[in-house]
Design an enzyme around this catalytic site. Structure first.
Site, PDB file in Angstrom:
ATOM      1  N   ARG A  30     -56.134 -25.252  -0.305  1.00 34.53           N
ATOM      2  CA  ARG A  30     -55.376 -26.406   0.186  1.00 34.53           C
ATOM      3  C   ARG A  30     -54.153 -25.987   1.003  1.00 34.53           C
ATOM      4  NH1 ARG A  30     -54.656 -29.298  -5.282  1.00 34.53           N
ATOM      5  NH2 ARG A  30     -56.007 -27.749  -6.238  1.00 34.53           N
ATOM      6  N   GLU A  65     -52.164 -23.587 -13.892  1.00 34.94           N
ATOM      7  CA  GLU A  65     -51.972 -24.668 -14.860  1.00 34.94           C
ATOM      8  C   GLU A  65     -53.243 -24.790 -15.705  1.00 34.94           C
ATOM      9  OE1 GLU A  65     -51.349 -28.542 -13.131  1.00 34.94           O
ATOM     10  OE2 GLU A  65     -50.557 -29.377 -14.994  1.00 34.94           O
TER      11      GLU A  65
HETATM   12  C1  PRP Z   1     -53.939 -25.220  -6.638  1.00 36.94           C
HETATM   13  C2  PRP Z   1     -52.907 -25.574  -5.596  1.00 36.94           C
HETATM   14  C3  PRP Z   1     -51.983 -24.385  -5.632  1.00 36.94           C
HETATM   15  C4  PRP Z   1     -52.022 -23.965  -7.083  1.00 36.94           C
HETATM   16  C5  PRP Z   1     -50.786 -24.445  -7.776  1.00 36.94           C
HETATM   17  O1  PRP Z   1     -54.866 -24.361  -6.071  1.00 36.94           O
HETATM   18  O2  PRP Z   1     -53.483 -25.775  -4.324  1.00 36.94           O
HETATM   19  O3  PRP Z   1     -52.447 -23.313  -4.823  1.00 36.94           O
HETATM   20  O4  PRP Z   1     -53.176 -24.579  -7.664  1.00 36.94           O
HETATM   21  O5  PRP Z   1     -50.746 -24.052  -9.121  1.00 36.94           O
HETATM   22  P1  PRP Z   1     -49.705 -22.998  -9.689  1.00 36.94           P
HETATM   23  O6  PRP Z   1     -48.371 -23.314  -9.101  1.00 36.94           O
HETATM   24  O7  PRP Z   1     -49.751 -23.218 -11.178  1.00 36.94           O
HETATM   25  O8  PRP Z   1     -50.171 -21.628  -9.319  1.00 36.94           O
HETATM   26  P2  PRP Z   1     -56.268 -23.983  -6.711  1.00 36.94           P
HETATM   27  O9  PRP Z   1     -56.167 -22.608  -7.307  1.00 36.94           O
HETATM   28  O10 PRP Z   1     -56.731 -25.080  -7.619  1.00 36.94           O
HETATM   29  O11 PRP Z   1     -57.207 -23.798  -5.460  1.00 36.94           O
HETATM   30  P3  PRP Z   1     -57.643 -24.738  -4.232  1.00 36.94           P
HETATM   31  O12 PRP Z   1     -56.452 -24.885  -3.318  1.00 36.94           O
HETATM   32  O13 PRP Z   1     -58.719 -23.939  -3.589  1.00 36.94           O
HETATM   33  O14 PRP Z   1     -58.104 -26.071  -4.770  1.00 36.94           O
HETATM   34  N1  ADE Z   2     -52.948 -27.362  -9.026  1.00 36.95           N
HETATM   35  C1  ADE Z   2     -52.393 -27.025 -10.197  1.00 36.95           C
HETATM   36  N2  ADE Z   2     -52.078 -28.102 -10.919  1.00 36.95           N
HETATM   37  C2  ADE Z   2     -52.454 -29.183 -10.160  1.00 36.95           C
HETATM   38  C3  ADE Z   2     -52.385 -30.582 -10.362  1.00 36.95           C
HETATM   39  N3  ADE Z   2     -51.865 -31.108 -11.476  1.00 36.95           N
HETATM   40  N4  ADE Z   2     -52.861 -31.385  -9.388  1.00 36.95           N
HETATM   41  C4  ADE Z   2     -53.385 -30.856  -8.257  1.00 36.95           C
HETATM   42  N5  ADE Z   2     -53.480 -29.546  -8.036  1.00 36.95           N
HETATM   43  C5  ADE Z   2     -53.020 -28.722  -8.978  1.00 36.95           C
END
Ligand code: PRP
Ligand code: ADE
Length: 172
Positions: A59, A96
């Site tokens: 993202r 998370e």
């Molecule tokens: C999500 C979001 C951040 C991260 C935030 O990515 O886009 O990169 O989690 O969480 P944090 O602050 O606890 O590290 P995700 O790993 O779900 O991957 P995506 O962007 O491919 O959906």
């Molecule tokens: N990545 C980590 N925690 C998230 C949340 N609560 N919603 C969307 N993206 C996330």
């Protein structure tokens, strides 16, 4: 709080019970939502002296790419493990929900380069901290971290207290 907040959908118990998922697809699918998101993230970059933007998969790419284009900068891809074809450095971290490993090409960052890190959301801060450590291991300097959404209860900002952290929309 920014107007872009109204485009963010909150889905309870995804991807697991107890998590409220803050969904940015409802931002990106709407032309006004997308414009607000990019313009307001861009405002957080005003006056910042930097050489390159780095976006965290996946993202972070959505928001990092238009910001890089708009500001005449390149975009470094911080990717999930196993996607980059050349020599990489990697780091594992907790999310998370779950665990992941990210990597960047060893030659993506030159020593002394000033980097802005971009992602859609900061939760625990684990992802962006790992990305910052990778950049620093190559001699880069993280001058700012910019997010569309910050989940304040998870205290990512405290974990990242040595960095300049900025977000457009905050949720508890
Ligand atoms: C999500 C979001 C951040 C991260 C935030 O990515 O886009 O990169 O989690 O969480 P944090 O602050 O606890 O590290 P995700 O790993 O779900 O991957 P995506 O962007 O491919 O959906
Ligand atoms: N990545 C980590 N925690 C998230 C949340 N609560 N919603 C969307 N993206 C996330």
């Amino acid at each position: 709080m920014s107007e872009v907040e109204k485009y963010i959908k909150s889905i309870p118990d995804f991807p697991q019970p107890g998590i409220i998922f803050r969904d940015v697809t409802s931002v990106t699918e709407d032309p006004e939502g997308m414009k607000l998101a990019i313009d307001e993230m861009d405002k957080l970059l005003e006056g910042v002296d930097y050489d390159v933007i780095a976006g965290a998969e996946s993202r972070g790419f959505i928001f990092g790419a238009p910001l890089a284009y708009k500001n005449g900068k390149g975009l470094v891809l911080v990717r999930k493990k196993g996607k980059l074809p050349r020599e990489t450095v990697e780091m594992s971290y907790d999310l998370e929900y779950g665990q992941a490993t990210i990597e960047i090409h060893k030659d993506s960052i030159k020593p002394g380069e000033k980097v802005v890190l971009v992602d859609d959301l900061i939760a625990t801060g684990g992802t962006i901290e790992a990305a910052a450590k990778l950049i620093e291991s190559l001699g880069g300097i993280v001058v700012k971290m910019v997010f569309l959404i910050e989940l304040t209860d998870l205290k990512g900002r405290e974990r990242l207290s040595k960095y300049d952290v900025a977000s457009v929309v905050q949720f508890e």
